[in-house]
Design a protein around this motif. Structure first.
Motif, short mmCIF file in Angstrom:
data_model
loop_
_atom_site.label_atom_id
_atom_site.label_comp_id
_atom_site.label_asym_id
_atom_site.label_seq_id
_atom_site.Cartn_x
_atom_site.Cartn_y
_atom_site.Cartn_z
N ASN A 211 0.85 -1.19 0.00
CA ASN A 211 0.00 0.00 0.00
C ASN A 211 0.89 1.24 0.00
O ASN A 211 1.97 1.24 0.60
CB ASN A 211 -0.91 0.01 1.23
N PRO A 212 0.44 2.33 -0.63
CA PRO A 212 1.30 3.52 -0.74
C PRO A 212 1.80 4.05 0.59
O PRO A 212 2.97 4.44 0.70
CB PRO A 212 0.37 4.54 -1.43
N ASP A 213 0.94 4.08 1.61
CA ASP A 213 1.37 4.61 2.91
C ASP A 213 2.41 3.72 3.57
O ASP A 213 3.37 4.20 4.18
CB ASP A 213 0.17 4.84 3.84
N ILE B 277 0.39 0.10 9.48
CA ILE B 277 -0.18 -1.11 8.88
C ILE B 277 -1.61 -1.34 9.36
O ILE B 277 -2.51 -1.64 8.57
CB ILE B 277 0.71 -2.33 9.19
N ALA B 278 -1.83 -1.18 10.66
CA ALA B 278 -3.16 -1.44 11.23
C ALA B 278 -4.21 -0.50 10.67
O ALA B 278 -5.39 -0.88 10.54
CB ALA B 278 -3.10 -1.32 12.75
N THR B 279 -3.83 0.72 10.32
CA THR B 279 -4.79 1.71 9.84
C THR B 279 -4.77 1.88 8.33
O THR B 279 -5.53 2.69 7.79
CB THR B 279 -4.51 3.07 10.51
N SER B 280 -3.92 1.14 7.65
CA SER B 280 -3.87 1.22 6.19
C SER B 280 -5.10 0.53 5.60
O SER B 280 -5.60 -0.46 6.15
CB SER B 280 -2.60 0.54 5.68
N PRO B 281 -5.62 1.03 4.48
CA PRO B 281 -6.81 0.41 3.87
C PRO B 281 -6.57 -1.03 3.44
O PRO B 281 -5.43 -1.49 3.36
CB PRO B 281 -7.08 1.30 2.65
N ASP B 282 -7.65 -1.73 3.16
CA ASP B 282 -7.55 -3.09 2.65
C ASP B 282 -6.78 -3.09 1.33
O ASP B 282 -6.77 -2.09 0.60
CB ASP B 282 -8.94 -3.68 2.41
N CYS B 283 -6.18 -4.23 1.03
CA CYS B 283 -5.41 -4.35 -0.21
C CYS B 283 -6.26 -4.03 -1.44
O CYS B 283 -5.75 -3.50 -2.43
CB CYS B 283 -4.84 -5.76 -0.33
N ALA C 217 -8.61 0.37 -8.92
CA ALA C 217 -8.96 1.32 -7.87
C ALA C 217 -8.05 2.55 -7.92
O ALA C 217 -8.50 3.69 -7.73
CB ALA C 217 -8.87 0.65 -6.50
N ARG C 218 -6.77 2.33 -8.20
CA ARG C 218 -5.84 3.46 -8.30
C ARG C 218 -6.21 4.37 -9.46
O ARG C 218 -6.19 5.60 -9.33
CB ARG C 218 -4.41 2.94 -8.49
N ALA C 219 -6.55 3.77 -10.59
CA ALA C 219 -6.91 4.57 -11.76
C ALA C 219 -8.16 5.41 -11.48
O ALA C 219 -8.23 6.59 -11.87
CB ALA C 219 -7.15 3.65 -12.96
N ALA C 220 -9.12 4.82 -10.79
CA ALA C 220 -10.35 5.55 -10.47
C ALA C 220 -10.07 6.73 -9.54
O ALA C 220 -10.64 7.82 -9.70
CB ALA C 220 -11.36 4.60 -9.84
N LYS C 221 -9.18 6.52 -8.57
CA LYS C 221 -8.86 7.60 -7.63
C LYS C 221 -8.11 8.73 -8.32
O LYS C 221 -8.33 9.91 -8.04
CB LYS C 221 -8.05 7.05 -6.46
#
Length: 258
Positions: free
Chosen positions: A180-182, A232-238, A245-249
């Motif tokens: 994930n990016p974060d 990690i605990a607060t990162s969104p689901d994969c 999903a990335r393209a849509a964002k």
């Protein structure tokens, strides 16, 4: 004399409190560091390992030997911990403190097995399995093992160790895993700043575009606390960062076309 010493240790173990394993403090019982002198017997074992081609050139032997040194120094640790459980606790202590020469070996053992599982002979699609955190349930025994190794690698990276942090980000170089990016930003920035550098700007920009300025600030704060686990605990689901999903964002960030 050795048998008498061993008997004494076993008697000691019988009287150790059951909760000792839960209250063990590595701060109070650190691994002997490089300035500590090993016994003549331990030095002789080093020489024997080197003579048979093990020692520093064999990571498994190096890790086991240094773990045994720890247990010799603190025999009550051996008697209050299952061998494998104690070994993993000790490994994280070593990675946090760099008080043993086997830090690199501890990390490389995990990454080498992962590379083997991802090699052509054992290749298995793992899309969605892991993104710095678990993504879905493993579908076969190979994925079970991959997930177990990745869990260990994450726990090692969480120590902030200079070998473990880049090892986690480098899984993207030889597998289909995408962090994930974060999480990727945390790992890269934490490692680079150790040497007075900054991560590639695109990593920071990606967090801003896909997760926002507030999330970037959260990651920076976690970095100051050396708290990868919180990121990690607060990162969104994969699933939030699939290519679709990335393209849509990114499209949404541009706004409606005029």
């Amino acid at each position: 004399m050795r048998s008498l010493s061993a008997a004494c240790l076993f008697l000691l173990a019988a009287f150790l409190p059951a909760q000792a394993a839960e209250t063990w403090s590595f701060a109070d019982h650190p691994h002997p560091d490089f300035t500590d002198e090993y016994s003549a017997e331990e030095d002789a074992i080093f020489s024997d390992l080197e003579a048979v081609g093990s020692g520093f050139r064999n990571c498994a032997a190096r890790i086991t030997f240094e773990y045994l040194i720890y247990n010799r120094r603190y025999p009550e640790f051996a008697f209050t911990h299952d061998f494998n459980e104690g070994l993993e606790l000790w490994k994280r202590h070593v990675l946090e403190t760099n008080r043993a020469a086997s830090s690199f070996c501890i990390v490389i053992e995990v990454t080498e097995e992962l590379r083997e599982l991802y090699s052509y002979e054992f290749a298995t699609p793992t899309e969605g399995l892991f993104c710095g955190k678990p993504g879905r349930q493993p579908r076969n025994s190979a994925e079970d093992r991959i997930m177990a190794l990745l869990d260990r690698l994450v726990s090692y990276a969480a120590t902030g160790n200079s070998f473990a942090l880049p090892a986690l980000s480098e899984v993207e170089d030889w597998s289909d895993i995408r962090l994930n990016p974060d999480i990727r930003y945390y790992v890269e920035a934490r490692h680079e700043r150790r040497y007075g550098n900054e991560p590639a700007p695109i990593l920071r920009d990606t967090v801003i575009v896909l997760q926002g300025e507030e999330r970037l600030a959260f990651v920076e704060d976690a970095m100051a606390r050396n708290d990868l686990a919180d990121v990690i605990a607060t990162s969104p689901d994969c699933s939030a960062f699939t290519p679709e999903a990335r393209a849509a964002k990114r499209e949404a960030a541009r706004g409606d076309p005029i």
